[in-house]
Design an enzyme around this catalytic site. Structure first.
Site, PDB file in Angstrom:
ATOM      1  N   GLU A 157      37.832  86.708  54.072  1.00  0.00           N
ATOM      2  CA  GLU A 157      36.988  85.625  53.542  1.00  0.00           C
ATOM      3  C   GLU A 157      36.688  84.537  54.564  1.00  0.00           C
ATOM      4  O   GLU A 157      35.556  84.073  54.666  1.00  0.00           O
ATOM      5  CB  GLU A 157      37.646  84.983  52.315  1.00  0.00           C
ATOM      6  CG  GLU A 157      37.527  85.794  51.028  1.00  0.00           C
ATOM      7  CD  GLU A 157      38.586  86.860  50.887  1.00  0.00           C
ATOM      8  OE1 GLU A 157      39.516  86.903  51.734  1.00  0.00           O
ATOM      9  OE2 GLU A 157      38.519  87.647  49.931  1.00  0.00           O
ATOM     10  N   HIS A 164      44.558  84.006  40.064  1.00  0.00           N
ATOM     11  CA  HIS A 164      43.192  84.489  39.859  1.00  0.00           C
ATOM     12  C   HIS A 164      42.466  83.733  38.756  1.00  0.00           C
ATOM     13  O   HIS A 164      41.500  84.222  38.200  1.00  0.00           O
ATOM     14  CB  HIS A 164      43.192  85.986  39.513  1.00  0.00           C
ATOM     15  CG  HIS A 164      43.520  86.862  40.675  1.00  0.00           C
ATOM     16  ND1 HIS A 164      44.771  86.934  41.211  1.00  0.00           N
ATOM     17  CD2 HIS A 164      42.750  87.697  41.412  1.00  0.00           C
ATOM     18  CE1 HIS A 164      44.767  87.794  42.228  1.00  0.00           C
ATOM     19  NE2 HIS A 164      43.553  88.264  42.372  1.00  0.00           N
TER      20      HIS A 164
END
Lengths: 460, 405
Positions: A194, A263
């Site tokens: 990322e 998450h």
């Protein structure tokens, strides 16, 4: 003893699916690992494997059946020594008397806490959609995909980059079909990296392209937040307006279903804190499409926060050649005179639901969807407050230093004289999101809490 | 790609020629042998590795071909290390280096007077790196990005010293309207993309510039400079991986000045030969004397030819030295005066070029003339920077966003 085969849940958020195809027929002998059927979810077609050995006795749900609820018995296997032909289909569970079902309910583990976030309330036509426009039904997922595809057709500087966006068709299938239309030069699968690809995207924007960077979820963007903030957001200012960074960082944000604390977080307040960024968090399909198109066209860096739980929801979408909406404008989703609920993203569904409940009790609620978190449309919020004199903020996210906190401060600083009651924030509990279904349910905002807060500010 | 065609044809000749700084035979053997040994019940075959000679015949042959790409550029540079400039070319390089030196000295002085604030990282000692590399780039299409030690780079790219100095003093006429400062300067016009204050960020951003070159097929190459300190940031390797995977047209330039702020290379880096750091991504490396502007120039040509040929990235390590502290507030107690003095006396890039010029018949007088010209240019930029007005208060709110919503 006969084995019941039940409709499986194939993703954390799947509630029902289509039994697309049976690959076995009654009388077939199957063993563990054999593929029994193909099941379509809103995201993909999955294979359903047998984990038992036996003979297929009865097929109870015919292929092609849509909307088969998770847990429905779809077939029965005869075990060793049983006569497959004599197997009876079990009585359908739905036929059970209600009283019994309720007592079962208590023993059963709670359903996912995110079930509370579900809402099937239809949203009204947005103010920007001209009268007489034909409307079609679209999921938020398709609306987002169409927004990207249209902008890619319009401007060849636009490209999409991220993990699994191309060949896999998107981890949440938002980029489905883009690879086929635009090819691998413009729809680019990255390694799981990322920080690196956020930097590459930002650099490409500085170099004159218009990247759309997908984060599989915004939780993973934490690894890349340095480029979003230090590289993308600040460069225009630091360069005295010389170097622009027209980039969109997009992906699902907020709580998903039963995926635990790492998450499940709403980063809206994080990004909304930073000058130099535009932050958008749409609710319905029309806003998702119109605002994503606007984001891609913007010369500023945009953080575009979607929500996994809304991807599959269907809304009305205007059939316009070029449906682009203004950034920075809130939307009055429902007019009312007694109290205002301000929300954004998935919270809007809860606010609308709460408003319906409250209407039955004689409280007339106005619901505002902020749509853009930065720049924040203070005027719309304050105008509504001036009308209703009471305000609640509903936010699926942590309460501390939240968008709700910001709205409260604005109302206090700039709308103090209009307030007949303190502004109340309704957010998630101030804890990392737990996994256990019952705890998850306790932690997340729901329509009931919004209703209670509204009654509180109405002193009822 | 003449150099490469040539090299490939001659590769068997290069097989036995490893410089001391290149991978030794033993290291090469163990690189290739390890994966095979690991498949054997996952046990590392240490006893075997102790005896590299036994298997050299088979393994080394295979690895010679395997590793060829990784050291081919070094081999090409070593075969012919220095660019041969005309007198005019070298005079130009000399003048550019001198401009950086004098400019930075002046910046240091203005800092001392309180006219420059915050962080200020001087480029003194490293001039040959930016000047040598820049001289090989095509300014019409190539792009450059660097970290916070950026004044020297900007001067090398022909940006007006006045607007750089005015940025340092935080004035409206500064290249970033006084809103960026020493570490945050950009010139899109010169394809200079900053000027970045976060250590290592420019490496991913530079890979993004390279991505844009490739996407547009404009033939441009991106050059991303970073230091030996930044070379330990994780995103550098994320970028190496994608740049190599996608064959992006980029030259990664590590300016190894020996110290990551106050941490000597050997205290902070397990692998101090930075040009080898791309090996895991199959990026060829080059170790270059960054104090010799002509070697730098030559190395740039070798690297550019490879990258322009569509072969993907190159990693260059430029061995250099900064005479001043990390920033103006660094007393540099982590190294001795003697160490600095030794480099100044023996390796100074400007003195080096000067000697060379005199060898080419340039007179002391004409060199003095250059020095005078440079000093006057720097003095003018300092005057300009001191006398320009500060930004007007309304500038506070401009350039936050491009559009209004």
């Amino acid at each position: 003893m006969a084995i019941e085969l039940k409709m499986p849940a194939l993703s954390p958020t799947m509630e029902e699916g289509k039994l697309a195809k049976w690959l076995v027929k009654e009388g077939d002998e199957v063993s563990s690992g054999d593929i029994l059927a193909e099941i379509e979810t809103d995201k993909a077609t999955m294979e359903f494997e047998s984990i038992d050995e036996g003979i297929v006795g009865k097929i109870l749900v015919a292929e092609g059946t849509e909307g088969v609820k998770v847990g429905t018995v779809i077939a029965v296997l005869a075990g060793e020594g049983e006569d497959a032909s004599s197997i009876e289909a079990p009585a359908a569970k739905t036929e059970e008397p209600k009283a019994e079902a309720a007592s079962e309910e208590e023993k059963k583990p709670a359903e996912s806490g995110t079930a509370n976030l579900a809402s099937d309330i239809k949203t009204p036509r947005g103010p920007e959609v001209p009268h007489g426009t034909n409307m079609k039904t679209s999921t938020v997922r398709d609306a987002l995909r169409d927004a990207m595809a249209e902008e890619m057709r319009r401007d060849d500087r636009v490209f999409v980059m991220g993990e699994e966006v191309a060949e896999y068709q998107g981890a949440y299938k938002v980029t489905q079909g883009l690879l086929a239309e635009f090819g691998p030069t413009r729809v680019i699968d990255t390694p799981i990296t990322e920080y690196g690809f956020a930097g590459i995207g930002t650099g490409a924007a500085m170099g004159g392209l218009r990247p759309v960077i997908e984060f599989m979820t915004f939780n993973f963007a934490m690894q890349a937040i340095d480029h979003i903030i230090n590289s993308a957001a600040k460069t225009n200012y630091m360069s005295g307006g010389q170097m622009r960074c027209p980039i969109v960082f997009r992906g699902p944000n907020g709580a998903a279903s039963r995926v635990g604390a790492q998450h499940s977080q709403n980063y809206g307040p994080w990004y909304a804190n930073v000058p130099g960024l535009v932050v958008i968090a749409p609710y319905d399909a029309s806003d998702a499409k119109g605002l994503l198109k606007a984001a891609i066209r913007s010369d500023d860096p945009v953080v575009f926060l979607e929500n996994e739980l809304i991807y599959g929801r269907s809304f009305e979408l205007p059939e316009l050649d070029d449906h682009v909406l203004p950034i920075g404008k809130a939307r009055v989703m429902r007019e009312g005179k007694d109290v205002t609920i301000v929300s954004y993203s998935i919270g809007v569904g809860l606010a609308l639901e709460a408003a319906e409940t409250l209407a039955e009790e004689g409280i007339d609620v106005e619901v505002i969807d902020l749509r853009t978190l930065r720049p924040l449309d203070k005027e719309t919020v304050l105008a509504s407050l001036a009308k209703t004199n009471r305000l609640v903020v509903a936010e699926e996210g942590f309460p501390v230093c939240s968008i709700a906190s910001e709205i409260s401060a604005i109302c206090m600083e700039e709308g103090f004289d209009d307030l007949d009651a303190p502004v109340v924030r309704v957010c998630n509990e101030d804890v990392p999101l737990p996994y256990a279904a019952n705890l998850e349910k306790l932690a997340l905002i729901d329509a009931k809490r919004v209703v209670e807060a509204v009654k509180k500010v109405c002193y009822r | 790609m003449p150099i490469f065609a040539n090299l490939v044809a001659k590769k068997s000749t290069f097989a036995g020629q490893f410089r001391s700084s290149a991978l030794s035979l033993f290291e090469r053997r163990s690189y290739t042998a390890l994966p095979n040994d690991r498949t054997n019940d996952g046990k590392q075959a240490l006893p075997k590795a102790k005896n590299p000679v036994a298997e050299t015949a088979t393994v080394a042959d295979a690895s010679t071909d395997e590793d060829f790409a990784l050291h081919s550029l070094q081999t090409a540079l070593d075969a012919d290390k220095r660019y041969e400039p005309s007198k005019e070319e070298l005079l130009h390089l000399y003048e550019q280096m001198l401009l950086i030196r004098r400019f930075e000295e002046k910046a240091g002085q203005l800092y001392g007077l309180g006219l420059i604030g915050g962080f200020c990282h001087l480029y003194i000692g490293q001039e040959a790196v930016a000047v040598g590399l820049q001289s090989a780039l095509d300014s019409a299409k190539d792009s450059v990005i660097t970290g916070y030690r950026d004044h020297g780079h900007m001067l090398a790219y022909g940006i007006d010293p006045k607007v750089i100095m005015a940025e340092l003093t935080g004035r409206e006429a500064g290249i970033s309207k006084g809103k960026g400062g020493s570490m945050h300067m950009f010139s899109v016009e010169h394809r200079f993309y900053g000027g970045h204050g976060i250590v290592g960020a420019q490496v991913s951003l530079g890979a993004g510039l390279a991505f844009a070159h490739k996407y547009r097929e404009d033939g441009g190459v991106a050059m991303a400079y970073f230091g030996d300190g930044a070379a330990n940031q994780g995103q550098v390797y994320e970028s190496f991986n994608m740049a190599a995977l996608w064959k992006l047209p980029i030259i990664f330039v590590i300016e190894n000045n020996g110290y990551a702020m106050g941490t000597a290379v050997k205290r902070g880096s397990a692998e101090t030969h930075f040009h080898r750091r791309g090996t895991a991504f199959r990026i060829p490396g080059m170790s270059v004397d960054g104090m010799d502007v002509l070697e730098v120039r030559k190395a740039a040509e070798v690297a550019l030819e490879y990258v322009r040929g569509g072969n993907g990235p190159v990693l260059m390590e430029l061995n250099t030295y900064r005479y001043r502290g990390h920033s103006m507030s660094d007393p540099a107690k982590y190294r001795s005066r003697e160490e600095v003095q030794d480099v100044r006396e023996k390796r100074d890039p400007i003195e080096h070029a000067k000697t060379e010029l005199m060898g080419m018949g340039v007179t002391e007088e004409s060199l003095k003339e250059i020095d005078k010209r440079v000093r006057s240019q720097v003095a003018q930029s300092a005057d300009f920077a001191e006398n320009s007005p500060e930004p007007v208060a309304s500038e506070l709110y401009t350039d936050v966003l491009v559009e209004s919503y």
